[in-house]
Design an enzyme around this catalytic site. Structure first.
Site, PDB file in Angstrom:
ATOM      1  N   GLY A 130       3.014   8.139  12.741  1.00  0.00           N
ATOM      2  CA  GLY A 130       3.926   7.340  13.545  1.00  0.00           C
ATOM      3  C   GLY A 130       3.687   5.865  13.336  1.00  0.00           C
ATOM      4  O   GLY A 130       2.732   5.462  12.673  1.00  0.00           O
ATOM      5  N   THR A 186      -5.603  10.669  12.067  1.00  0.00           N
ATOM      6  CA  THR A 186      -5.114  10.005  10.865  1.00  0.00           C
ATOM      7  C   THR A 186      -4.409  11.023   9.980  1.00  0.00           C
ATOM      8  O   THR A 186      -4.763  12.197   9.981  1.00  0.00           O
ATOM      9  CB  THR A 186      -6.243   9.306  10.069  1.00  0.00           C
ATOM     10  OG1 THR A 186      -5.665   8.604   8.963  1.00  0.00           O
ATOM     11  CG2 THR A 186      -7.286  10.287   9.567  1.00  0.00           C
ATOM     12  N   VAL A 222       2.880   1.905  14.641  1.00  0.00           N
ATOM     13  CA  VAL A 222       1.697   1.399  15.345  1.00  0.00           C
ATOM     14  C   VAL A 222       1.725   1.776  16.824  1.00  0.00           C
ATOM     15  O   VAL A 222       0.749   2.314  17.360  1.00  0.00           O
ATOM     16  CB  VAL A 222       1.567  -0.130  15.151  1.00  0.00           C
ATOM     17  CG1 VAL A 222       0.502  -0.705  16.078  1.00  0.00           C
ATOM     18  CG2 VAL A 222       1.250  -0.458  13.696  1.00  0.00           C
ATOM     19  N   ARG A 262      -7.431   9.295   2.457  1.00  0.00           N
ATOM     20  CA  ARG A 262      -8.473   8.293   2.174  1.00  0.00           C
ATOM     21  C   ARG A 262      -9.306   8.029   3.419  1.00  0.00           C
ATOM     22  O   ARG A 262     -10.539   8.087   3.388  1.00  0.00           O
ATOM     23  CB  ARG A 262      -7.817   6.988   1.694  1.00  0.00           C
ATOM     24  CG  ARG A 262      -8.779   5.816   1.600  1.00  0.00           C
ATOM     25  CD  ARG A 262      -8.055   4.495   1.366  1.00  0.00           C
ATOM     26  NE  ARG A 262      -7.100   4.154   2.399  1.00  0.00           N
ATOM     27  CZ  ARG A 262      -7.404   3.532   3.545  1.00  0.00           C
ATOM     28  NH1 ARG A 262      -8.651   3.198   3.814  1.00  0.00           N
ATOM     29  NH2 ARG A 262      -6.469   3.263   4.439  1.00  0.00           N
ATOM     30  N   LYS A 275       0.824  -1.217   0.000  1.00  0.00           N
ATOM     31  CA  LYS A 275       0.000   0.000   0.000  1.00  0.00           C
ATOM     32  C   LYS A 275       0.855   1.262   0.000  1.00  0.00           C
ATOM     33  O   LYS A 275       0.380   2.334  -0.346  1.00  0.00           O
ATOM     34  CB  LYS A 275      -0.985   0.008   1.168  1.00  0.00           C
ATOM     35  CG  LYS A 275      -0.396   0.238   2.532  1.00  0.00           C
ATOM     36  CD  LYS A 275      -1.476   0.190   3.606  1.00  0.00           C
ATOM     37  CE  LYS A 275      -0.943   0.442   4.974  1.00  0.00           C
ATOM     38  NZ  LYS A 275      -0.617   1.822   5.257  1.00  0.00           N
ATOM     39  N   ASP A 276       2.140   1.130   0.371  1.00  0.00           N
ATOM     40  CA  ASP A 276       3.044   2.278   0.387  1.00  0.00           C
ATOM     41  C   ASP A 276       3.892   2.400  -0.878  1.00  0.00           C
ATOM     42  O   ASP A 276       4.703   3.314  -0.987  1.00  0.00           O
ATOM     43  CB  ASP A 276       3.981   2.194   1.606  1.00  0.00           C
ATOM     44  CG  ASP A 276       3.235   2.303   2.921  1.00  0.00           C
ATOM     45  OD1 ASP A 276       2.186   2.971   2.948  1.00  0.00           O
ATOM     46  OD2 ASP A 276       3.699   1.717   3.908  1.00  0.00           O
ATOM     47  N   SER A 320      -4.038   9.946   6.761  1.00  0.00           N
ATOM     48  CA  SER A 320      -4.466   9.384   5.488  1.00  0.00           C
ATOM     49  C   SER A 320      -5.636  10.174   4.906  1.00  0.00           C
ATOM     50  O   SER A 320      -6.720  10.191   5.497  1.00  0.00           O
ATOM     51  CB  SER A 320      -4.890   7.921   5.685  1.00  0.00           C
ATOM     52  OG  SER A 320      -5.652   7.468   4.594  1.00  0.00           O
TER      53      SER A 320
END
Length: 196
Positions: A146, A123, A148, A127, A81-82, A125
């Site tokens: 950051g 977040t 997890v 999305r 995904k990155d 993100s």
């Protein structure tokens, strides 16, 4: 000996070890045949700004790409995904592990509906932020970046009421019970989420 490049976050190192172990089994190699080489990326170094402001997904891959192209490492491990859609011509996506759970998990509440009115969702993100605003326009989106553990700590410390994390990452870190899985018909994951 193969040099396997990876980011240095706990999740990236777990994923690199999964790839290393798969290579050892597939080729019948001894453990010393694959060396894991952690590489610090710009995305790891710059934590105070949204990714979109400082270069997007390339922040996770460009240092590893450079190391591949200069021969510092022989292969690299990424969360798919990155990985950018358009890749350098000399770099191939050679293999993928079996894909894990693609869903996001909500951390800080049992469900999106259970979030209090005006809750702060952490977040970085776009999305995730856009979908959460569509589902719950009352929610406030606050920047949160950051690894997890860092993000879990920021929720625990009250910097946000909740956050979203990839289920696959939590499972790979042996935290299958952290957070509530969000159904795919409610929140779409990132393309290639769960693939390494």
């Amino acid at each position: 000996m193969l040099r396997l490049g990876t980011r240095g976050s706990p999740l990236a190192l777990v994923q690199a070890n999964l790839v290393r172990d798969a290579l050892l089994v597939a080729h019948g190699w001894a453990p010393e045949m694959v060396e894991i080489v952690p590489i610090r990326t710009t995305g790891d170094k710059v934590q105070d700004r949204p990714l979109a402001e400082i270069g997007g997904k390339a922040l996770w891959t460009k240092e590893l790409d450079r190391a591949l192209l200069t021969g510092e490492i022989d292969l690299a491990v990424h969360s798919m995904k990155d990985v950018e859609t358009i890749r350098p011509e000399r770099i191939a996506i050679a293999a993928m592990l079996t894909r894990e759970d693609v869903r996001d998990r909500l951390i800080g509440a049992a469900s999106i509906e259970a979030l209090p009115q005006g809750a702060r969702i952490g977040t970085s993100s776009p999305r995730r932020a856009a979908q959460m605003r569509r589902i719950r326009p009352d929610l406030s989106i606050v920047p949160l970046r950051g690894n997890v553990d860092t993000r879990l700590g920021k929720v625990r410390d009250g910097e946000a009421d909740a956050t979203l994390l990839a289920a696959a990452g939590l499972e790979r870190l042996e935290r299958p019970d952290v957070g509530a899985p969000i159904p795919l018909d409610l929140l779409l994951p990132a393309p290639s989420q769960g693939a390494v």
